[in-house]
Design a protein around this motif. Structure first.
Motif, PDB file in Angstrom:
ATOM      1  N   LYS A 216      41.712 -43.033  52.128  1.00 18.76           N
ATOM      2  CA  LYS A 216      43.441 -43.508  52.206  1.00 18.76           C
ATOM      3  C   LYS A 216      43.601 -43.161  53.600  1.00 18.76           C
ATOM      4  O   LYS A 216      44.474 -44.020  54.060  1.00 18.76           O
ATOM      5  CB  LYS A 216      44.099 -42.775  51.171  1.00 18.76           C
ATOM      6  N   LEU A 217      43.222 -42.258  54.314  1.00 22.19           N
ATOM      7  CA  LEU A 217      43.568 -42.348  55.553  1.00 22.19           C
ATOM      8  C   LEU A 217      42.898 -43.308  56.513  1.00 22.19           C
ATOM      9  O   LEU A 217      43.754 -43.916  57.384  1.00 22.19           O
ATOM     10  CB  LEU A 217      43.010 -40.821  56.351  1.00 22.19           C
ATOM     11  N   LEU A 218      41.702 -43.599  56.212  1.00 20.66           N
ATOM     12  CA  LEU A 218      41.252 -44.869  56.935  1.00 20.66           C
ATOM     13  C   LEU A 218      41.699 -46.062  56.595  1.00 20.66           C
ATOM     14  O   LEU A 218      41.975 -46.959  57.703  1.00 20.66           O
ATOM     15  CB  LEU A 218      39.497 -44.973  56.845  1.00 20.66           C
ATOM     16  N   HIS A 219      42.129 -46.243  55.321  1.00 16.69           N
ATOM     17  CA  HIS A 219      42.858 -47.594  54.970  1.00 16.69           C
ATOM     18  C   HIS A 219      44.140 -47.714  55.641  1.00 16.69           C
ATOM     19  O   HIS A 219      44.383 -48.794  56.198  1.00 16.69           O
ATOM     20  CB  HIS A 219      42.946 -47.522  53.478  1.00 16.69           C
ATOM     21  N   TYR A 220      44.798 -46.472  55.828  1.00 22.69           N
ATOM     22  CA  TYR A 220      46.116 -46.654  56.451  1.00 22.69           C
ATOM     23  C   TYR A 220      45.849 -46.909  57.816  1.00 22.69           C
ATOM     24  O   TYR A 220      46.538 -47.712  58.341  1.00 22.69           O
ATOM     25  CB  TYR A 220      46.837 -45.134  56.421  1.00 22.69           C
TER      26      TYR A 220
END
Length: 300
Positions: A216-220
């Motif tokens: 989720k962090l990388l996606h954000y």
């Protein structure tokens, strides 16, 4: 050793081609033309090998060693472009290995370059470290082994042989001396947090989260930043989150955490759960592009 790219040598006019290609690579990287960057870097790597061979013939060891570093610098840009291709395609799991390839080549550049403020080396190192923080990986596998034979990659002799004068990790005529291990007996696998090689990642079995949930962090980050040269920082903070699953639980009922205690004497005494919160700050006015390098290449 990268400083050789700033010089004009009569016997090595091919250096100008390498300089021009690296400058082109940065321009294409800024424009997110990743395939073009890879193509340019492949050409530059071949050029570096040719110059290195010429330097060996002319007995110019310093130039040969410098070409090893210049080639590694081109590989940094090449693998970094491959890395962003993986991010754009949403292949976050695959991108981790490519990120490690980028880091490995940058380690070589850093080791053999005295002034890390030039060519964006210090900023690049910091940038790649921040990218690692975006991944959910914290435990890695590291092999324990017994090595019977160790040979020098330069002379082929045993590293214990008194006739072997090469020090592992040093450059000799454009080649880095490494220890070649043979007759290896694997003993065990250890779980560690800070291995030298982070490619072997340990994941929890039965984790049914989607790729988007895991990363989720990388996606954000990818959704909010399309500039591969923009610097950013990741800060981990402690934060308390309210857990809505407690809303319907009565005080004297068994606690949902399966502790066997009543809710009022377990999680009911805590309104909020503690967890990690990550803050990503994009540095809008700071670029990874090394200004001294670009201005030098443009002839200013």
């Amino acid at each position: 050793m990268l400083s050789i790219l700033k010089t004009e040598l009569t016997d090595f006019c091919e250096l100008s081609s390498v300089r021009a290609n690296i400058n082109k690579a940065y321009h294409e990287l800024e424009s997110q033309n990743y395939d073009k960057v890879i193509q340019i870097c492949d050409i530059s790597i071949v050029e570096c090998e040719k110059i290195k061979g010429k330097a060996v013939t002319l007995e110019k060891e310093e130039i040969a060693n410098s070409m090893f570093v210049a080639s590694a610098y081109c590989k940094v840009l090449k693998y970094y472009s491959r890395y962003w291709l993986k991010l754009v395609e949403g292949k976050f799991k695959d991108s981790w290995v490519v990120l490690q390839d980028t880091i490995d080549n940058l380690i070589s550049v850093t080791k053999f370059t005295e002034n890390h403020s030039e060519f964006g080396i210090r900023e690049f190192n910091s940038h790649l470290n921040e990218l690692e923080k975006l991944y959910p990986y914290s435990i890695f596998a590291s092999s324990e082994m017994v090595i019977e034979t160790k040979e020098c990659s330069i002379c082929g002799k045993s590293v214990l042989d008194i006739d072997c004068i090469h020090i592992p990790g040093n450059l000799y005529w454009g080649q880095i001396a490494v220890t070649i291990c043979k007759d290896i007996v694997f003993q065990a696998v250890a779980l560690v947090k800070h291995p030298m090689d982070k490619r072997c990642v340990m994941e929890v079995s039965g984790d049914n989260r989607t790729e988007k949930e895991k990363f989720k962090l990388l996606h954000y980050f990818v959704e909010n930043n399309t500039n591969p040269l923009k610097l950013f920082t990741v800060t981990e903070l402690d934060k308390y989150y309210y857990n809505e699953k407690y809303d319907m639980v009565k005080r004297n009922e068994p606690c949902p955490c399966n502790s066997g205690k009543k809710f009022k004497k377990c999680c009911g005494a805590i309104k909020y759960e503690r967890g990690s919160h990550f803050h990503i700050k994009l540095e809008n006015d700071i670029s990874l592009r090394p200004l001294p390098f670009s201005s030098m290449l443009l002839g200013s």
